[in-house]
Scaffold this active site. Sequence first.
Site, short mmCIF file in Angstrom:
data_model
loop_
_atom_site.label_atom_id
_atom_site.label_comp_id
_atom_site.label_asym_id
_atom_site.label_seq_id
_atom_site.Cartn_x
_atom_site.Cartn_y
_atom_site.Cartn_z
N TYR A 129 93.05 18.16 -48.55
CA TYR A 129 93.66 19.43 -48.90
C TYR A 129 95.04 19.59 -48.26
O TYR A 129 96.04 19.26 -48.86
CB TYR A 129 92.73 20.64 -48.60
CG TYR A 129 93.19 21.83 -49.40
CD1 TYR A 129 92.62 22.16 -50.62
CD2 TYR A 129 94.28 22.58 -48.98
CE1 TYR A 129 93.11 23.20 -51.40
CE2 TYR A 129 94.78 23.63 -49.74
CZ TYR A 129 94.18 23.93 -50.94
OH TYR A 129 94.69 24.95 -51.71
N LEU A 144 86.65 29.93 -51.23
CA LEU A 144 85.60 30.59 -52.02
C LEU A 144 85.37 29.84 -53.31
O LEU A 144 86.30 29.20 -53.83
CB LEU A 144 86.03 32.02 -52.35
CG LEU A 144 85.69 33.03 -51.26
CD1 LEU A 144 86.34 34.36 -51.54
CD2 LEU A 144 84.18 33.24 -51.15
P1 NAI Z 1 90.85 30.44 -60.68
O1 NAI Z 1 90.66 29.16 -61.39
O2 NAI Z 1 89.68 31.34 -60.53
O3 NAI Z 1 92.03 31.30 -61.40
C1 NAI Z 1 93.17 30.72 -61.94
C2 NAI Z 1 93.86 31.68 -62.90
O4 NAI Z 1 95.03 31.04 -63.42
C3 NAI Z 1 93.00 32.08 -64.13
O5 NAI Z 1 93.25 33.43 -64.44
C4 NAI Z 1 93.59 31.19 -65.24
O6 NAI Z 1 93.44 31.73 -66.55
C5 NAI Z 1 95.05 31.20 -64.83
N1 NAI Z 1 95.83 30.09 -65.42
C6 NAI Z 1 95.69 28.76 -65.23
N2 NAI Z 1 96.63 28.09 -65.93
C7 NAI Z 1 97.38 29.02 -66.56
C8 NAI Z 1 98.52 28.96 -67.42
N3 NAI Z 1 99.10 27.82 -67.77
N4 NAI Z 1 99.01 30.14 -67.89
C9 NAI Z 1 98.44 31.32 -67.56
N5 NAI Z 1 97.38 31.43 -66.75
C10 NAI Z 1 96.87 30.30 -66.25
O7 NAI Z 1 91.50 30.05 -59.28
P2 NAI Z 1 91.56 30.71 -57.82
O8 NAI Z 1 90.72 29.89 -56.92
O9 NAI Z 1 91.37 32.18 -57.86
O10 NAI Z 1 93.06 30.36 -57.42
C11 NAI Z 1 94.12 31.28 -57.48
C12 NAI Z 1 95.10 30.97 -56.34
O11 NAI Z 1 94.41 31.22 -55.10
C13 NAI Z 1 95.55 29.51 -56.31
O12 NAI Z 1 96.88 29.45 -55.92
C14 NAI Z 1 94.66 28.91 -55.23
O13 NAI Z 1 95.23 27.77 -54.62
C15 NAI Z 1 94.59 30.10 -54.26
N6 NAI Z 1 93.49 30.03 -53.28
C16 NAI Z 1 92.20 29.73 -53.67
C17 NAI Z 1 91.20 29.61 -52.73
C18 NAI Z 1 89.79 29.26 -53.11
O14 NAI Z 1 89.04 28.81 -52.24
N7 NAI Z 1 89.38 29.48 -54.33
C19 NAI Z 1 91.48 29.82 -51.29
C20 NAI Z 1 92.82 30.23 -51.00
C21 NAI Z 1 93.80 30.30 -51.97
#
Ligand code: NAI
Length: 403
Positions: free
Chosen positions: A246, A284
């Site tokens: 990571y 998460l």
């Molecule tokens: P997720 O997969 O649940 O959500 C991703 C979102 O991006 C969705 O709404 C999807 O439709 C949208 N998306 C993807 N490609 C797209 C595109 N080309 N155009 C428009 N929308 C698009 O992911 P998550 O985990 O909530 O991640 C969100 C952010 O949070 C990321 O930057 C991730 O690195 C960060 N993050 C996540 C953690 C985790 O453990 N899940 C921890 C800390 C940060």
Amino acid sequence: MIITKKVLRNVSLTAHPEGCRRYVEDQVAWVKAHAQESKEASYPQAASLALPKRVLVLGGSTGYGLSSRIVAAFAGGADTINVSFEREPSENKTATPGWYNTMAFEALARKAGCKASSVFGDAFSTEIKKETAKRIREELGKVDLVVYSLASPLRTDPQTNVTYRSVLKPIGQPFGALSVDLDSDVVKSAVIEPATDEQVEETVKVMGGEDWSLWIDFLLAENLLADHAITVAYSYIGPRITYPVYREGTIGKAKEHLEKRAATLEQKLKTIGGRAFVSVNKALVTRASAVIPVVPLYMALLYQVMKERNLHEHCTQQIYRLFTTNLYSGNPILTDEQGRLRVDDWEMLESVQKEVERRWALQKEGESLKEGDLAGVQTEYEQIHGFGFPDIDYSKDVDPRAI
Ligand code: NAI
């Protein structure tokens, strides 16, 4: 059609409309209850706080982005616009969970008197940026908060039309580690080969701060950011055990790039008295995190340790805490030495990490996972796709287009 769970290599291929609605309703109920009356200092009442009233969430259909939208609307009464990439349902194919979540959220938000709409399409493209600008002008006038929560495996650069792909790999040398799949509790070992220099660059192109900057430049140029507007993007650091894949791997390079961009954006936003932050959030289960090698095993151990200490949170609690105790608490915004907001503070507590490390050392290839909460991780993974709710009858025939 009877909608069943279908998971291939930690990626769910189906989603359940009734279950996704329930997933959203549960989060909304939690936020409403705490916003009105809360006895928990970590999740204070929201009524007296100056939460943002017009919010744009990029990637607001699942995970952290969806929770940001829910907290903005149901703790702060905000009007919201979401931009996300979705597949709509057809007669015999389910939609993406993000589509069902969005339909459910928007119905609830409108019922509560908040404006709520979405632009579905590729947020990286100029076309969708323009369409979003039009929508902001028509529905919100300007925005007070822009949440950047995109997680994507690929991005087409709008200027060159070249498509870049992100990979989740170590840099420099192979990384051998234990892991688990979401459909089995047997620990396996995996060796991940290192990324090429090109793959590192591509991952930074997709998940780094370039597109975030393009969005903010564009919204500033279009005069769509209100005075004192804030933008926040989400990042992750995590523990030493996951560093090779990571933080010190390809995705870590992208996150470093994103974090550096916050400082550049902060300078640009000075003209309107605005601010730009990166918030480091907790690990998460989301659609994005489930596919990162090693991370499901880490999460299974982390969940158990945090649950035993009464510290476990979901995306909603994380974002509620971020908004109400830091970003919009009314007190000076607290950051670490690098200017980052930290809601991964409980995950990174030394006592939590030491215990996770102890349990990590107990795991053996070919044996069942020990002293971890894989069942909790699996249930959460099911629920983010609308499955695994005990009172929903999954043998019932449902129309995938009905929500
Ligand atoms: P997720 O997969 O649940 O959500 C991703 C979102 O991006 C969705 O709404 C999807 O439709 C949208 N998306 C993807 N490609 C797209 C595109 N080309 N155009 C428009 N929308 C698009 O992911 P998550 O985990 O909530 O991640 C969100 C952010 O949070 C990321 O930057 C991730 O690195 C960060 N993050 C996540 C953690 C985790 O453990 N899940 C921890 C800390 C940060």
